[in-house]
Write a protein that holds these residues in place. Structure first.
Motif, PDB file in Angstrom:
ATOM      1  N   VAL A 268       0.834  -1.207   0.000  1.00 35.97           N
ATOM      2  CA  VAL A 268       0.000   0.000   0.000  1.00 35.97           C
ATOM      3  C   VAL A 268       0.865   1.251   0.000  1.00 35.97           C
ATOM      4  O   VAL A 268       0.555   2.236  -0.677  1.00 35.97           O
ATOM      5  N   ILE A 269       1.978   1.210   0.727  1.00 28.94           N
ATOM      6  CA  ILE A 269       2.862   2.376   0.816  1.00 28.94           C
ATOM      7  C   ILE A 269       3.489   2.646  -0.552  1.00 28.94           C
ATOM      8  O   ILE A 269       4.035   1.749  -1.193  1.00 28.94           O
ATOM      9  N   ASN A 270       3.394   3.874  -1.019  1.00 28.47           N
ATOM     10  CA  ASN A 270       3.948   4.311  -2.315  1.00 28.47           C
ATOM     11  C   ASN A 270       3.364   3.531  -3.497  1.00 28.47           C
ATOM     12  O   ASN A 270       3.992   3.430  -4.545  1.00 28.47           O
ATOM     13  N   ARG A 271       2.160   2.998  -3.334  1.00 30.81           N
ATOM     14  CA  ARG A 271       1.535   2.241  -4.429  1.00 30.81           C
ATOM     15  C   ARG A 271       1.403   3.131  -5.661  1.00 30.81           C
ATOM     16  O   ARG A 271       1.038   4.302  -5.570  1.00 30.81           O
ATOM     17  N   LYS A 272       1.689   2.559  -6.821  1.00 24.76           N
ATOM     18  CA  LYS A 272       1.592   3.291  -8.077  1.00 24.76           C
ATOM     19  C   LYS A 272       0.160   3.275  -8.598  1.00 24.76           C
ATOM     20  O   LYS A 272      -0.569   2.278  -8.459  1.00 24.76           O
ATOM     21  N   GLY A 273      -0.199   4.376  -9.260  1.00 24.74           N
ATOM     22  CA  GLY A 273      -1.503   4.473  -9.883  1.00 24.74           C
ATOM     23  C   GLY A 273      -1.426   4.180 -11.367  1.00 24.74           C
ATOM     24  O   GLY A 273      -0.406   3.692 -11.872  1.00 24.74           O
ATOM     25  N   PRO A 274      -2.502   4.464 -12.122  1.00 26.36           N
ATOM     26  CA  PRO A 274      -2.534   4.173 -13.561  1.00 26.36           C
ATOM     27  C   PRO A 274      -1.343   4.788 -14.295  1.00 26.36           C
ATOM     28  O   PRO A 274      -0.904   5.901 -13.990  1.00 26.36           O
ATOM     29  N   ASN A 275      -0.818   4.017 -15.248  1.00 27.36           N
ATOM     30  CA  ASN A 275       0.294   4.470 -16.086  1.00 27.36           C
ATOM     31  C   ASN A 275       1.512   4.911 -15.281  1.00 27.36           C
ATOM     32  O   ASN A 275       2.191   5.872 -15.625  1.00 27.36           O
ATOM     33  N   ASN A 276       1.744   4.210 -14.175  1.00 25.45           N
ATOM     34  CA  ASN A 276       2.931   4.426 -13.349  1.00 25.45           C
ATOM     35  C   ASN A 276       2.916   5.778 -12.639  1.00 25.45           C
ATOM     36  O   ASN A 276       3.961   6.304 -12.277  1.00 25.45           O
ATOM     37  N   SER A 277       1.737   6.342 -12.447  1.00 33.60           N
ATOM     38  CA  SER A 277       1.650   7.617 -11.737  1.00 33.60           C
ATOM     39  C   SER A 277       2.010   7.412 -10.271  1.00 33.60           C
ATOM     40  O   SER A 277       1.867   6.318  -9.708  1.00 33.60           O
ATOM     41  N   LEU A 278       2.474   8.484  -9.635  1.00 34.07           N
ATOM     42  CA  LEU A 278       2.977   8.379  -8.271  1.00 34.07           C
ATOM     43  C   LEU A 278       1.876   8.329  -7.226  1.00 34.07           C
ATOM     44  O   LEU A 278       2.143   7.997  -6.067  1.00 34.07           O
ATOM     45  N   VAL A 279       0.661   8.680  -7.610  1.00 40.27           N
ATOM     46  CA  VAL A 279      -0.434   8.712  -6.645  1.00 40.27           C
ATOM     47  C   VAL A 279      -1.491   7.700  -7.063  1.00 40.27           C
ATOM     48  O   VAL A 279      -1.997   7.738  -8.188  1.00 40.27           O
ATOM     49  N   ALA A 280      -1.806   6.797  -6.168  1.00 40.08           N
ATOM     50  CA  ALA A 280      -2.822   5.783  -6.431  1.00 40.08           C
ATOM     51  C   ALA A 280      -4.098   6.125  -5.686  1.00 40.08           C
ATOM     52  O   ALA A 280      -4.065   6.590  -4.541  1.00 40.08           O
ATOM     53  N   GLY A 281      -5.209   5.910  -6.344  1.00 35.16           N
ATOM     54  CA  GLY A 281      -6.491   6.069  -5.687  1.00 35.16           C
ATOM     55  C   GLY A 281      -6.787   4.874  -4.808  1.00 35.16           C
ATOM     56  O   GLY A 281      -6.115   3.838  -4.879  1.00 35.16           O
TER      57      GLY A 281
END
Length: 683
Positions: A268-281
């Motif tokens: 969960v910590i530093n989980r990547k979001g879509p297209n390798n974005s730094l913030v995951a929903g």
């Protein structure tokens, strides 16, 4: 003063490195035999050496194959290479798995030496009687020696010797009797050898089919059966039970291995979001390669995918379809992996006290901590060995190892050696796109196969050079798996080549290598990249992907039927499942690649010896139609005999057509129709 040695006991050759017939550069030999060369049960192994001697006597060479119990299993007559090179090569074929060995013998060919000298001298009217008498003596002696083990050859030798010694006949008839095709055939069966010298024996590790043959298919279990709520847009993950519904289609396409990215809990910590974005929903699933969370680490299964029972059922369902399951072994951790807390010494701590995350410039993986094998090699090694043993107990026999080139080579030698000593059928695939020296070292360390540079070899010249390299130069230690794409790799060739590019790359991979693979979506021509990268946009590494394979196939917008045809051709033709039997042929067109694969299948008690030969002519330019002339190397095809007009019959395996081909043949290949001919020589 010391007594002089008895000259009758003196042998000046004792302790020397050269034997009576020098034999050098034996291949495939890895670092003087420190590591074994690689072989596959029933696959041809190309043995070569440089064999020479002083003077002008004719030489012969033989490749010897020794079974694991040390007994001689095969001896194969070697043939000379390029004129003046003193190179010889031959083929041996180990029949089953185990620790085999091979050697090379060099020897003076008494018959060939006499036959050459006799023809030259008698034609020049020099030493006629002497040459005929020497031939009579040689073949007479051979008749006695061959009587017990080769009686038919002995009869031929005896008759030839009698005729050579018959002074009532003219010289030409006597010489003809000693050099005709019957005698030459008998000598092939029972060679007349002198000064036989044997090289050292070198190790050959022969492994099961899956180590060097197979078609791989990669998919994410969480996407198979995933559903998206039409109102909220939120996803419900697929799991092992829903993913098992995809297995029959994978098997129907002819694949042998279904490869799963990591199936463990995701950090969960530093989980990547879509297209390798730094913030995951909150609903973003994260990258499966960011392994570990409060739900467990490498020994656990992601809760969304199901239980251990569900995994076992998935493996069984695959096995029932003759599919093996390959599991990803990614030795890295998410920041919330249990190891990060329990064993901080297994990581690299920076000067500010934080643990260093993974980087592969310009890529950064803030959600992944790499392991450090130098701080506590015993503790970390013991834990990883436990993990691998655990998944072996759970039915996994193939591991695709993520980024092995970022770990010490000694570690792989130890881990793979330990596992294979316990369970020899476990196979490790190296996902290593790195420097040649490291890829070679990983092969020596024990990896049975590896990803390769094939992915980026696109032009005719690039492909020719690489195919020669992997089939001849590196085959002793490196088995390439020709993956056409991965979640990380969508080459420009595929981005801009259209459906023809996908078809061409599948043909090249499936026909030239006994190992090939594709990642789901390839059959749907997924070709849009994330801007500025070589990765698919909306990458499945970071999100779910909903694909309707059946609808695409029904609409004629799927490569699946063609992939099925390629795998069907592979299974029907043993020549395609060997690595070292590839030969290049000439083409007048700079964008048309021509190669063949040829195999002699040994006779059995019920089936006679047969030859299987495939010729592939492929237009590697996905944008155009190409035409020209193929100039075949007929020697490489080992044709038993041509028709009176110099032709032979080939069956076109893509279209079902049948043609007469010869040494030179016209072709016309439209990339947008059928970019290749796959031809089987009808014997």
């Amino acid at each position: 003063m010391a007594d002089s040695a008895d000259p009758r006991e003196f042998d000046p050759r004792q302790g020397l490195r050269f034997g009576r017939i020098p034999i050098t550069n034996v291949q495939p030999v890895l670092e003087d035999g420190k590591f074994p060369a690689k072989g596959i049960r029933g696959a041809d192994v190309r043995v070569s050496a440089v064999v020479f001697r002083e003077g002008h006597d004719v030489l012969g060479a033989t490749a010897l194959l020794f079974a694991p119990d040390g007994s001689e299993a095969q001896r194969a007559r070697m043939v000379p290479g390029a004129k003046g090179s003193d190179a010889w090569h031959g083929v041996v074929t180990p029949a089953y798995e185990g620790n085999w060995s091979f050697a090379v013998e060099g020897w003076t060919d008494l018959y060939a030496t006499w036959a050459h000298n006799a023809q030259v001298k008698i034609n020049a009217d020099v030493d006629v009687d002497v040459m005929l008498a020497e031939g009579e003596l040689l073949l007479g002696k051979a008749a006695k020696e061959a009587k017990a083990t080769a009686p038919e050859a002995a009869k031929v030798f005896k008759q030839a010797a009698r005729t050579l010694g018959d002074s009532s006949l003219n010289t030409n008839d006597r010489l003809a009797a000693g050099t005709d095709k019957t005698v030459r055939a008998a000598v092939v069966h029972f060679p007349l050898r002198d000064l036989v010298t044997r090289s050292a024996a070198f190790p050959l590790l022969v492994e099961r089919d899956a180590a060097g043959r197979g078609a791989w298919y990669e998919f994410f279990p969480r996407s198979e059966g995933a559903t998206r709520h039409p109102e909220t847009g939120e996803w419900t993950s697929g799991n092992f039970r829903t993913a098992s519904h995809r297995l029959p289609a994978v098997a129907a396409m002819g694949f042998d291995v279904v490869y799963l990215p990591p199936i463990h809990p995701i950090g969960v910590i530093n989980r990547k979001g879509p297209n390798n974005s730094l913030v995951a929903g909150p609903a973003d699933p994260g990258s499966p390669w960011a392994i570990g969370s409060a739900d467990g680490g490498h020994d656990a299964i992601h809760p969304d995918l199901g239980s251990l029972t569900d995994f076992a059922a998935f493996v069984q369902a695959a096995n029932d379809l003759d599919l093996e399951v390959a599991l990803d072994l990614a030795l890295q951790c998410a920041p919330d992996h249990p190891w990060a807390t329990a064993h901080p010494e297994w990581f690299t701590t920076r000067v500010d006290g934080t643990i260093a995350y993974a980087e592969n410039p310009p890529k950064k993986y803030q959600d992944i901590y790499p392991l450090n094998f130098d701080n506590d090699p015993a503790g970390l090694g013991t834990e990883i060995l436990r993990i691998v043993r655990l998944w072996v107990e759970r039915g996994v026999r193939i591991f695709r190892v993520d980024n092995p080139h970022t770990k010490p080579v000694w570690f792989w030698e130890w881990l793979i050696g330990t596992i294979n000593a316990e369970t020899p059928d476990v196979v490790f695939l190296a996902e290593a796109f790195t420097r040649p020296a490291m890829m070679a070292a990983l092969g020596r360390a024990g990896f049975q196969q590896s990803y390769s540079y094939f992915t980026w070899r696109n032009t005719k010249e690039e492909l020719e050079e690489y195919l020669v390299h992997v089939s001849r130069e590196s085959a002793g230690y490196f088995r390439p798996n020709f993956f056409v794409n991965t979640p990380d790799i969508l080459t420009e060739y595929l981005q801009y080549g259209g459906p023809a590019a996908f078809k061409i790359r599948a043909i090249l991979a499936a026909m030239s290598s006994p190992l090939w693979g594709m990642y789901a979506g390839y059959e749907l021509y997924e070709h849009v990249a994330r801007p500025g990268s070589e990765e698919n946009i909306d990458n499945e590494k970071y999100q779910y992907k909903d694909r309707d394979f059946a609808a695409a196939e029904a609409a004629g917008k799927s490569l699946s039927p063609f992939v099925t045809l390629l795998n069907t051709i592979r299974r029907a033709h043993p020549a395609l499942l060997d690595l070292q039997n590839l030969s290049l042929h000439e083409s007048s067109d700079p964008a048309t690649l021509v190669f063949s694969k040829h195999k002699v299948i040994a006779a059995t008690a019920t089936v006679p010896e047969r030859k299987d030969t495939i010729i592939v002519v492929v237009n590697v330019d996905p944008h155009s139609m190409r035409e020209g002339e193929v100039n075949l190397d007929l020697d490489a095809l080992e044709l038993d005999g041509l028709s009176p007009d110099g032709t032979f019959i080939v069956d076109e395996l893509i279209t079902g057509a049948t043609w007469n081909w010869g040494k030179k043949n016209y072709f016309r290949l439209d990339a947008h129709m059928e970019p290749a001919h796959i031809l089987h020589i009808r014997r």
